[in-house]
Motif scaffolding. Structure first.
Motif, PDB file in Angstrom:
ATOM      1  N   ILE A  70       0.868  -1.172   0.000  1.00  0.00           N
ATOM      2  CA  ILE A  70       0.000   0.000   0.000  1.00  0.00           C
ATOM      3  C   ILE A  70       0.906   1.223   0.000  1.00  0.00           C
ATOM      4  N   LYS A  71       0.574   2.182  -0.829  1.00  0.00           N
ATOM      5  CA  LYS A  71       1.368   3.410  -0.904  1.00  0.00           C
ATOM      6  C   LYS A  71       1.457   4.036   0.485  1.00  0.00           C
ATOM      7  N   ALA A  72       2.646   4.380   0.898  1.00  0.00           N
ATOM      8  CA  ALA A  72       2.838   5.014   2.200  1.00  0.00           C
ATOM      9  C   ALA A  72       2.206   6.397   2.187  1.00  0.00           C
ATOM     10  N   ALA A  73       1.503   6.722   3.259  1.00  0.00           N
ATOM     11  CA  ALA A  73       0.891   8.042   3.403  1.00  0.00           C
ATOM     12  C   ALA A  73       1.832   8.966   4.163  1.00  0.00           C
ATOM     13  N   THR A  74       1.737  10.259   3.879  1.00  0.00           N
ATOM     14  CA  THR A  74       2.567  11.284   4.510  1.00  0.00           C
ATOM     15  C   THR A  74       1.676  12.341   5.142  1.00  0.00           C
ATOM     16  N   CYS A  75       2.044  12.808   6.327  1.00  0.00           N
ATOM     17  CA  CYS A  75       1.309  13.887   6.998  1.00  0.00           C
ATOM     18  C   CYS A  75       1.538  15.187   6.241  1.00  0.00           C
TER      19      CYS A  75
ATOM     20  N   GLU B 239      -4.422  19.417  15.622  1.00  0.00           N
ATOM     21  CA  GLU B 239      -4.949  20.767  15.868  1.00  0.00           C
ATOM     22  C   GLU B 239      -5.186  21.519  14.558  1.00  0.00           C
ATOM     23  N   HIS B 240      -4.561  21.070  13.474  1.00  0.00           N
ATOM     24  CA  HIS B 240      -4.715  21.730  12.177  1.00  0.00           C
ATOM     25  C   HIS B 240      -5.938  21.234  11.413  1.00  0.00           C
ATOM     26  N   LEU B 241      -6.635  20.236  11.939  1.00  0.00           N
ATOM     27  CA  LEU B 241      -7.770  19.657  11.212  1.00  0.00           C
ATOM     28  C   LEU B 241      -8.854  20.681  10.911  1.00  0.00           C
ATOM     29  N   ASN B 242      -9.061  21.661  11.781  1.00  0.00           N
ATOM     30  CA  ASN B 242     -10.109  22.641  11.513  1.00  0.00           C
ATOM     31  C   ASN B 242      -9.660  23.688  10.489  1.00  0.00           C
ATOM     32  N   GLN B 243      -8.380  23.675  10.113  1.00  0.00           N
ATOM     33  CA  GLN B 243      -7.854  24.660   9.172  1.00  0.00           C
ATOM     34  C   GLN B 243      -7.588  24.083   7.788  1.00  0.00           C
ATOM     35  N   ILE B 244      -7.353  22.766   7.701  1.00  0.00           N
ATOM     36  CA  ILE B 244      -7.005  22.154   6.418  1.00  0.00           C
ATOM     37  C   ILE B 244      -7.775  20.868   6.215  1.00  0.00           C
ATOM     38  N   ASN B 245      -7.859  20.419   4.977  1.00  0.00           N
ATOM     39  CA  ASN B 245      -8.472  19.127   4.710  1.00  0.00           C
ATOM     40  C   ASN B 245      -7.388  18.067   4.586  1.00  0.00           C
ATOM     41  N   THR B 246      -7.778  16.834   4.345  1.00  0.00           N
ATOM     42  CA  THR B 246      -6.819  15.739   4.276  1.00  0.00           C
ATOM     43  C   THR B 246      -5.789  15.924   3.172  1.00  0.00           C
ATOM     44  N   PHE B 247      -6.108  16.722   2.182  1.00  0.00           N
ATOM     45  CA  PHE B 247      -5.184  16.932   1.072  1.00  0.00           C
ATOM     46  C   PHE B 247      -4.170  18.020   1.370  1.00  0.00           C
ATOM     47  N   GLY B 248      -4.221  18.611   2.587  1.00  0.00           N
ATOM     48  CA  GLY B 248      -3.277  19.646   2.957  1.00  0.00           C
ATOM     49  C   GLY B 248      -3.648  21.019   2.421  1.00  0.00           C
TER      50      GLY B 248
ATOM     51  N   VAL C 141      -2.018  11.089   1.443  1.00  0.00           N
ATOM     52  CA  VAL C 141      -1.865  12.263   2.304  1.00  0.00           C
ATOM     53  C   VAL C 141      -2.791  12.132   3.505  1.00  0.00           C
ATOM     54  N   GLY C 142      -2.304  12.560   4.679  1.00  0.00           N
ATOM     55  CA  GLY C 142      -3.128  12.506   5.874  1.00  0.00           C
ATOM     56  C   GLY C 142      -2.700  13.526   6.905  1.00  0.00           C
TER      57      GLY C 142
END
Length: 125
Positions: A70-75, A113-122, A105-106
């Motif tokens: 599985i393709k490795a995901a990156t924060c 804490e950044h979840l309310n500012q960005i989506n999963t795609f950054g 991407v994740g």
């Protein structure tokens, strides 16, 4: 199932995939049903030469011929990934809060804490 590993030696598997790598495991070849597994050991070869590896949640070794990487995901915030977790000041490794396996991407738990500012795609919301 097109990227299933075939005829890979234990040594080659270990060169390419560190312990903790993610795979789709196909219990029955030719049937598209799979489960996600994470390796918990290096691969080894059985007496007849087949390479197997241990995974979390299953006893014994699974044939690497039944595994698809599985393709490795990156924060999108800190750059940690499936193979290189960031570690808190208390020594705790991060985990995924949100991850999109298609895009790779994740957002990790240390960047939640950044979840309310960005989506999963950054991208900004």
């Amino acid at each position: 199932m097109k990227n299933v590993l075939r005829n890979v030696t234990a040594a080659r598997f270990n060169e390419r995939f560190p312990v903790g790598s993610l795979f789709h495991y196909y219990p029955m070849m030719g049937i598209p049903d799979y489960e996600e597994v994470i390796t918990r050991s290096e691969a080894w070869e059985l007496g007849h030469g087949a390479a197997v590896v241990s995974v979390i949640g299953r006893a014994g070794g699974l044939s690497v011929d039944h595994l698809e990487p599985i393709k490795a995901a990156t924060c999108s915030q800190c750059g940690c990934d499936d193979h290189h977790a960031c570690v808190s000041e208390q020594g705790q490794p991060c985990h995924w809060v949100q991850v999109n396996r298609v895009t790779g991407v994740g957002i990790c738990s240390h960047c939640a804490e950044h979840l309310n500012q960005i989506n999963t795609f950054g991208e900004p919301k």
